[in-house]
Design a protein around this motif. Structure first.
Motif, mmCIF file in Angstrom:
data_model
loop_
_atom_site.group_PDB
_atom_site.id
_atom_site.type_symbol
_atom_site.label_atom_id
_atom_site.label_comp_id
_atom_site.label_asym_id
_atom_site.label_seq_id
_atom_site.Cartn_x
_atom_site.Cartn_y
_atom_site.Cartn_z
ATOM 1 N N LEU A 20 24.579 88.635 41.164
ATOM 2 C CA LEU A 20 23.837 87.395 39.630
ATOM 3 C C LEU A 20 22.864 86.632 39.712
ATOM 4 C CD1 LEU A 20 24.736 85.344 37.311
ATOM 5 C CD2 LEU A 20 25.572 84.158 39.510
ATOM 6 N N MET A 21 21.982 86.788 40.490
ATOM 7 C CA MET A 21 20.439 86.090 41.032
ATOM 8 C C MET A 21 19.065 87.170 39.599
ATOM 9 S SD MET A 21 20.067 83.076 41.750
ATOM 10 C CE MET A 21 18.356 83.163 41.564
ATOM 11 N N GLU A 22 20.102 88.401 40.059
ATOM 12 C CA GLU A 22 19.590 89.916 39.492
ATOM 13 C C GLU A 22 20.066 89.899 37.725
ATOM 14 O OE1 GLU A 22 21.085 93.110 41.532
ATOM 15 O OE2 GLU A 22 19.557 92.999 42.741
ATOM 16 N N ALA A 23 20.987 89.647 37.903
ATOM 17 C CA ALA A 23 21.143 89.127 36.108
ATOM 18 C C ALA A 23 20.621 88.561 35.295
ATOM 19 C CB ALA A 23 22.775 89.192 35.620
ATOM 20 N N GLU A 24 20.342 86.880 36.309
ATOM 21 C CA GLU A 24 19.771 86.332 35.961
ATOM 22 C C GLU A 24 18.127 86.799 35.529
ATOM 23 O OE1 GLU A 24 20.350 82.541 34.797
ATOM 24 O OE2 GLU A 24 21.375 83.941 33.789
ATOM 25 N N LYS A 53 28.939 93.062 36.786
ATOM 26 C CA LYS A 53 28.654 93.724 38.404
ATOM 27 C C LYS A 53 28.959 92.232 39.205
ATOM 28 C CE LYS A 53 25.811 95.967 41.892
ATOM 29 N NZ LYS A 53 24.984 96.659 42.362
ATOM 30 N N ALA A 54 28.119 91.118 39.116
ATOM 31 C CA ALA A 54 28.660 89.882 39.332
ATOM 32 C C ALA A 54 30.266 89.362 39.555
ATOM 33 C CB ALA A 54 27.783 88.987 38.887
ATOM 34 N N LEU A 55 30.287 89.482 38.080
ATOM 35 C CA LEU A 55 31.887 88.612 38.160
ATOM 36 C C LEU A 55 33.244 89.698 38.612
ATOM 37 C CD1 LEU A 55 31.514 88.163 34.056
ATOM 38 C CD2 LEU A 55 32.585 86.668 35.743
ATOM 39 N N LEU A 68 31.055 80.279 36.955
ATOM 40 C CA LEU A 68 29.125 80.127 37.064
ATOM 41 C C LEU A 68 28.908 81.537 36.616
ATOM 42 C CD1 LEU A 68 26.381 78.977 37.184
ATOM 43 C CD2 LEU A 68 25.999 79.724 39.496
ATOM 44 N N ALA A 69 29.178 82.652 36.841
ATOM 45 C CA ALA A 69 28.823 83.951 36.641
ATOM 46 C C ALA A 69 28.906 84.026 34.697
ATOM 47 C CB ALA A 69 29.756 85.161 36.971
ATOM 48 N N GLN A 70 30.168 83.953 35.185
ATOM 49 C CA GLN A 70 30.986 83.165 33.524
ATOM 50 C C GLN A 70 30.139 82.208 32.914
ATOM 51 O OE1 GLN A 70 34.701 82.489 34.591
ATOM 52 N NE2 GLN A 70 36.041 84.787 33.942
ATOM 53 N N GLU A 130 34.060 82.995 24.808
ATOM 54 C CA GLU A 130 35.211 83.326 25.384
ATOM 55 C C GLU A 130 34.436 83.646 26.857
ATOM 56 O OE1 GLU A 130 36.490 87.706 25.635
ATOM 57 O OE2 GLU A 130 36.983 87.102 23.485
ATOM 58 N N TYR A 131 32.712 84.273 27.392
ATOM 59 C CA TYR A 131 33.377 83.654 28.482
ATOM 60 C C TYR A 131 32.664 81.885 28.910
ATOM 61 C CZ TYR A 131 31.814 88.690 29.113
ATOM 62 O OH TYR A 131 31.240 90.275 29.247
ATOM 63 N N PHE A 132 32.293 81.068 28.173
ATOM 64 C CA PHE A 132 32.477 79.694 28.131
ATOM 65 C C PHE A 132 33.444 78.892 28.704
ATOM 66 C CE2 PHE A 132 28.229 79.056 25.506
ATOM 67 C CZ PHE A 132 27.451 79.734 27.029
#
Length: 125
Positions: free
Chosen positions: A1-5, A22-24, A38-40, A58-60
């Protein structure tokens, strides 16, 4: 998730999208409902910034369900209101907001108010 951010911050959008997924996937696999939520939510902000309001909402909404399942009722309700506001807003697509920590170490300096150019806080006060 940190990498995505990190990829999101550096505008590596193609990489960020796959890293959010990947985090999800990892959070689901290990049954970390709070990390999945949190990832979503963060993926929602990513898609909102890209101008994909429908995907963002949708993610929210998925994040909202997971926060609720985790027991974070206030957070779930806050995110629901935020998503509903996006659906009813006539503002431009792609307006992403970020927490303002410039004058406070304990939370957003805007006391949770949503302002253009400020991301919804990841917590409720």
């Amino acid at each position: 998730l940190m990498e995505a951010e990190e990829a999101f911050c550096y505008k590596a959008n193609g990489n960020a999208e796959s890293l959010y997924e990947k985090a999800l996937s990892s959070a689901r696999k290990h049954r970390f409902i709070h990390e999945e939520a949190l990832a979503q939510e963060l993926a929602g902000h990513f898609f909102l910034e890209k101008g994909k309001k429908g995907a963002a909402v949708e993610y929210f909404m998925k994040a909202r369900e997971n926060y609720l399942e985790w027991g974070a009722v206030a957070k779930s309700n806050s995110l629901f209101e935020y998503a509903q506001g996006l659906l009813s807003a006539k503002s431009s697509l792609g307006t992403c907001t970020f927490p303002d920590f410039s004058s406070s170490t304990s939370g957003p300096s805007d006391n949770g108010e949503k302002k253009k150019g400020k991301r919804m806080p990841l917590w409720s006060e």
